[in-house]
Scaffold this active site. Structure first.
Site, PDB file in Angstrom:
ATOM      1  N   ARG A  60       0.796  -1.234  -0.080  1.00 44.23           N
ATOM      2  CA  ARG A  60      -0.085   0.086  -0.121  1.00 44.23           C
ATOM      3  C   ARG A  60       1.005   1.276  -0.157  1.00 44.23           C
ATOM      4  O   ARG A  60       0.180   2.348  -0.349  1.00 44.23           O
ATOM      5  CB  ARG A  60      -1.144  -0.134   1.289  1.00 44.23           C
ATOM      6  CG  ARG A  60      -1.951   0.896   1.217  1.00 44.23           C
ATOM      7  CD  ARG A  60      -3.378   0.833   2.152  1.00 44.23           C
ATOM      8  NE  ARG A  60      -3.042  -0.011   3.307  1.00 44.23           N
ATOM      9  CZ  ARG A  60      -2.692   0.263   4.361  1.00 44.23           C
ATOM     10  NH1 ARG A  60      -2.187   1.662   4.686  1.00 44.23           N
ATOM     11  NH2 ARG A  60      -2.312  -0.447   5.420  1.00 44.23           N
ATOM     12  N   TYR A 111     -16.725  18.571 -14.049  1.00 47.80           N
ATOM     13  CA  TYR A 111     -16.808  17.130 -14.065  1.00 47.80           C
ATOM     14  C   TYR A 111     -17.774  16.570 -12.892  1.00 47.80           C
ATOM     15  O   TYR A 111     -17.847  17.148 -12.032  1.00 47.80           O
ATOM     16  CB  TYR A 111     -15.496  16.377 -13.797  1.00 47.80           C
ATOM     17  CG  TYR A 111     -15.688  14.813 -13.537  1.00 47.80           C
ATOM     18  CD1 TYR A 111     -16.440  14.120 -14.432  1.00 47.80           C
ATOM     19  CD2 TYR A 111     -14.889  14.284 -12.420  1.00 47.80           C
ATOM     20  CE1 TYR A 111     -16.261  12.687 -14.234  1.00 47.80           C
ATOM     21  CE2 TYR A 111     -14.867  12.842 -12.074  1.00 47.80           C
ATOM     22  CZ  TYR A 111     -15.825  12.431 -13.020  1.00 47.80           C
ATOM     23  OH  TYR A 111     -15.650  11.015 -12.861  1.00 47.80           O
ATOM     24  N   ASP A 182      -7.960  20.845 -12.508  1.00 47.67           N
ATOM     25  CA  ASP A 182      -8.229  19.436 -13.210  1.00 47.67           C
ATOM     26  C   ASP A 182      -7.657  19.667 -14.718  1.00 47.67           C
ATOM     27  O   ASP A 182      -8.436  20.590 -15.411  1.00 47.67           O
ATOM     28  CB  ASP A 182      -9.558  18.887 -12.924  1.00 47.67           C
ATOM     29  CG  ASP A 182      -9.984  17.737 -13.696  1.00 47.67           C
ATOM     30  OD1 ASP A 182      -9.346  17.468 -14.457  1.00 47.67           O
ATOM     31  OD2 ASP A 182     -10.816  17.055 -13.160  1.00 47.67           O
ATOM     32  N   LYS A 207      -8.666   8.764 -18.969  1.00 47.36           N
ATOM     33  CA  LYS A 207      -9.098   9.545 -20.101  1.00 47.36           C
ATOM     34  C   LYS A 207      -7.749   9.587 -21.091  1.00 47.36           C
ATOM     35  O   LYS A 207      -7.144   8.338 -21.358  1.00 47.36           O
ATOM     36  CB  LYS A 207      -9.536  10.839 -20.055  1.00 47.36           C
ATOM     37  CG  LYS A 207     -10.678  10.830 -18.741  1.00 47.36           C
ATOM     38  CD  LYS A 207     -11.797   9.838 -19.004  1.00 47.36           C
ATOM     39  CE  LYS A 207     -12.927  10.404 -18.187  1.00 47.36           C
ATOM     40  NZ  LYS A 207     -12.857   9.883 -16.543  1.00 47.36           N
TER      41      LYS A 207
END
Length: 371
Positions: A60, A111, A182, A207
């Site tokens: 992790r 978004y 973003d 994306k």
């Protein structure tokens, strides 16, 4: 293996070597050293546990495949990157740093996942959210006066409004707020928000970064080492870590970002010119760069829905940034802003032959007249 927080500062490397074009960096950054028998690409490392005594200890906290991706994306954005399990996991991690009851200023068009997270946090009393028209600098400056965080998109999703990032970031900082951008639509090949003072850059690497519609991945990029440490602590604690295979795929996709984006952008510019002349299209929105185009069919939302079901090459799908061309009517989602036109179609232009794309789209548009 080195911790992502210990990645070399891109600025220190630049002082010892000539600056490389982003088109070169996207191919070369994050590779193994050029030594005999080294692989050209960082191998996939499916490890959950490491031998004690090093910097990682447990899966992790780090992975060599993550580090390669983070190095490459960090160099492209001019900072240091952290990978997350999804774009929304990255968004959630940033919003988790906002103090209880603090105000977050964000675009009214953005978004939908970000807007829904803001609404959820506000409904539970965690934050106060103010949505603004990001094309109005005065409104942004006023909203920031008592805020803790300014969230920006440029271009916005799906309205494709362009923000003067340098001016708005400066206004945010003057008001004492941290600024997040973003950069999913523009990608670091078209703009680098850290270079104009943004504190954090967000990517849905699902994306354009990964680029093949087969990965869920997010990323954050920052310049401040202390902020990077804090974000990494949150990722470690909350477990919003990326899958190793997904990160490897995203890095593989990143290598072709420049050629994919160039081709898709060239296609988009041709399509925009033709859509603006088409009798069945009333409005076209395009920021002048990138591969996302929004347009509004003249016959309304039912015609827009029919259009999205009438093509053979264009795929009716909600995501974007892949090599294939996709589109959808955005208001089919209840979460979309009411100020977005009911019939607006957001199109993600792919890398197919533009004449084939246009023939398919033109046929479907013309068919609306007789529907």
């Amino acid at each position: 293996m080195s911790d992502p927080a210990a990645q070399p500062d891109p600025a220190s490397r630049a002082s010892h070597a000539p600056a490389l074009s982003p088109r070169t960096v996207v191919v070369t950054a994050g590779r193994p050293p050029h030594e005999p028998d080294q692989p050209l690409n960082t191998p996939l490392t499916p490890a959950s546990t490491y031998v004690a005594g090093g910097d990682v200890e447990y899966g992790r906290y780090g992975n060599p495949t993550w580090s390669a991706f983070e190095t490459a994306l960090g160099e492209l954005e001019g900072g240091r990157a952290l990978a997350f399990s999804s774009g929304l996991a990255a968004v959630s991690t940033v919003l988790g740093l906002v103090g209880h009851g603090a105000k977050v200023v964000a675009p009214r068009h953005a978004y939908s996942g970000t807007i829904m997270q803001l609404a959820d946090l506000e409904s539970r009393g965690r934050i106060a959210a103010t949505l603004v028209d990001v094309t109005d600098p005065a409104a942004i400056a006023e909203a920031c006066q008592d805020a803790a965080l300014l969230w920006l998109e440029s271009p916005t999703n799906p309205a494709l409004e362009v923000v003067d990032l340098a001016a708005v970031v400066a206004a945010g900082h003057a008001a004492g707020v941290h600024v997040v951008v973003d950069n999913t639509f523009a990608t670091p090949l078209r703009q680098q928000p850290l270079s104009v003072g943004a504190d954090i850059v967000v990517h849905s690497a699902t994306k354009f970064i990964a680029g093949h519609s087969d990965v869920l991945l997010g990323a954050l990029v920052v310049s401040d080492p202390q902020l990077l440490d804090e974000l990494k602590k949150r990722r470690d604690l909350e477990g919003a870590v990326p899958g190793t295979f997904e990160t490897w795929l995203a890095l593989r996709g990143l290598r072709t970002l420049a050629v994919r984006l160039d081709r898709a952008e060239a296609n988009a510019q041709v399509l925009v010119e033709r859509l603006r002349e088409h009798a069945e299209v009333g409005e076209v929105r395009y920021p002048g760069f990138g591969a996302i185009v929004s347009f509004v069919p003249t016959r309304g939302p039912l015609a827009a829905d029919l259009l999205c079901r009438s093509t053979t090459l264009w795929v009716h799908a909600t995501s974007l940034g892949g090599v294939e061309s996709t589109f959808e009517r955005r208001r089919r989602w209840k979460s979309e802003a009411a100020t977005i036109p009911e019939a607006l179609v957001r199109a993600s232009v792919g890398i197919e032959d533009v004449e084939d794309l246009w023939a398919d789209l033109d046929t479907a548009l013309n068919g609306l007249a007789s529907a």
